[in-house]
Design a protein around this motif. Structure first.
Motif, PDB file in Angstrom:
ATOM      1  N   GLU A 161      43.855   6.036  64.274  1.00  0.00           N
ATOM      2  CA  GLU A 161      43.498   6.722  65.516  1.00  0.00           C
ATOM      3  C   GLU A 161      42.806   5.775  66.496  1.00  0.00           C
ATOM      4  OE1 GLU A 161      42.600  11.332  64.356  1.00  0.00           O
ATOM      5  OE2 GLU A 161      41.237   9.817  63.550  1.00  0.00           O
TER       6      GLU A 161
ATOM      7  N   ASP B 223      44.265   4.820  70.087  1.00  0.00           N
ATOM      8  CA  ASP B 223      43.446   5.102  71.278  1.00  0.00           C
ATOM      9  C   ASP B 223      43.259   3.844  72.116  1.00  0.00           C
ATOM     10  OD1 ASP B 223      43.210   7.733  70.474  1.00  0.00           O
ATOM     11  OD2 ASP B 223      41.124   7.562  69.845  1.00  0.00           O
TER      12      ASP B 223
ATOM     13  N   HIS C 109      46.542  13.025  68.937  1.00  0.00           N
ATOM     14  CA  HIS C 109      45.255  13.331  68.306  1.00  0.00           C
ATOM     15  C   HIS C 109      45.372  14.576  67.427  1.00  0.00           C
ATOM     16  CE1 HIS C 109      41.038  14.338  67.759  1.00  0.00           C
ATOM     17  NE2 HIS C 109      41.286  15.498  68.329  1.00  0.00           N
TER      18      HIS C 109
ATOM     19  N   LEU D 111      47.559  13.817  64.301  1.00  0.00           N
ATOM     20  CA  LEU D 111      46.897  12.998  63.282  1.00  0.00           C
ATOM     21  C   LEU D 111      45.773  13.749  62.568  1.00  0.00           C
ATOM     22  CD1 LEU D 111      46.782   9.391  64.774  1.00  0.00           C
ATOM     23  CD2 LEU D 111      48.362  10.354  63.095  1.00  0.00           C
TER      24      LEU D 111
END
Length: 190
Positions: free
Chosen positions: A7, A11, A61, A64
């Motif tokens: 993540e 990001d 997001h 995940l």
């Protein structure tokens, strides 16, 4: 690898993509509002692309959050998605600088189409890893919205060679479909 690292990496890449897109916006030569006019197409393409990147970031997001463990397949599928998203600054700039003409709009649509396919591949790689009874599998169901998006983006590529302005409308319509976060995953988790 834990999903937190995946993540964080994703990001970071998405933040860089947005930064590159905004750096492509040129400062007007003059100090009047009229001086902004030549930059309007680039700015409009930036807005649409920013919305798309935001949609991918938000849904990525949520997706995940359903992952229990990260596999090599998930890592590669995620990189595949990030590759297509990383092309957004290029196609955004080209479409805006050339006033949304045929070839730039077709390529923009191709990148949208491939990013959608990459998201689909990541989604199904997660389901294959987590199982058919996983939270993600339950949440997405038949994924009608995803399939309709792919059809519309594919149609936009073809339409770009005949009616480029209609292609813009198609791509904006797809963005509007996804603008509200996908509540299917939130509903299953929360």
């Amino acid at each position: 690898m834990g999903k937190t690292r995946l993540e964080a990496f994703s990001d970071g890449v998405i933040a860089i993509i947005i930064t590159i897109m905004v750096l492509n916006l040129k400062i007007p030569e003059g100090s009047t509002l009229h001086a902004l006019a030549p930059n309007l197409p680039v700015f409009l393409s930036y807005i649409v692309s920013f919305i798309y990147i935001g949609i991918y970031w938000n849904n990525h997001h949520h997706m995940l959050s359903t992952v229990q463990h990260v596999t090599g397949g998930i890592l590669w599928a995620n990189l595949h998605l990030l590759f297509w998203l990383s092309l957004f600054p290029f196609v955004t700039g080209w479409a805006g600088q050339h006033y949304f003409t045929s070839a730039p709009m077709a390529l923009y649509g191709f990148v949208l189409f491939m990013a959608g396919n990459a998201y689909f591949i990541l989604q199904y790689t997660i389901i294959a890893t987590q199982g058919r009874d996983s939270l993600l599998a339950k949440a997405i169901g038949r994924d009608t919205k995803g399939k309709v998006s792919g059809i519309l983006n594919g149609t936009g590529i073809i339409v770009a060679f005949f009616i480029p302005w209609l292609t813009c409308v198609i791509y904006i319509l797809v963005a509007i479909m996804w603008l509200i976060p996908d509540r299917r995953i939130e509903g299953v988790i929360g």
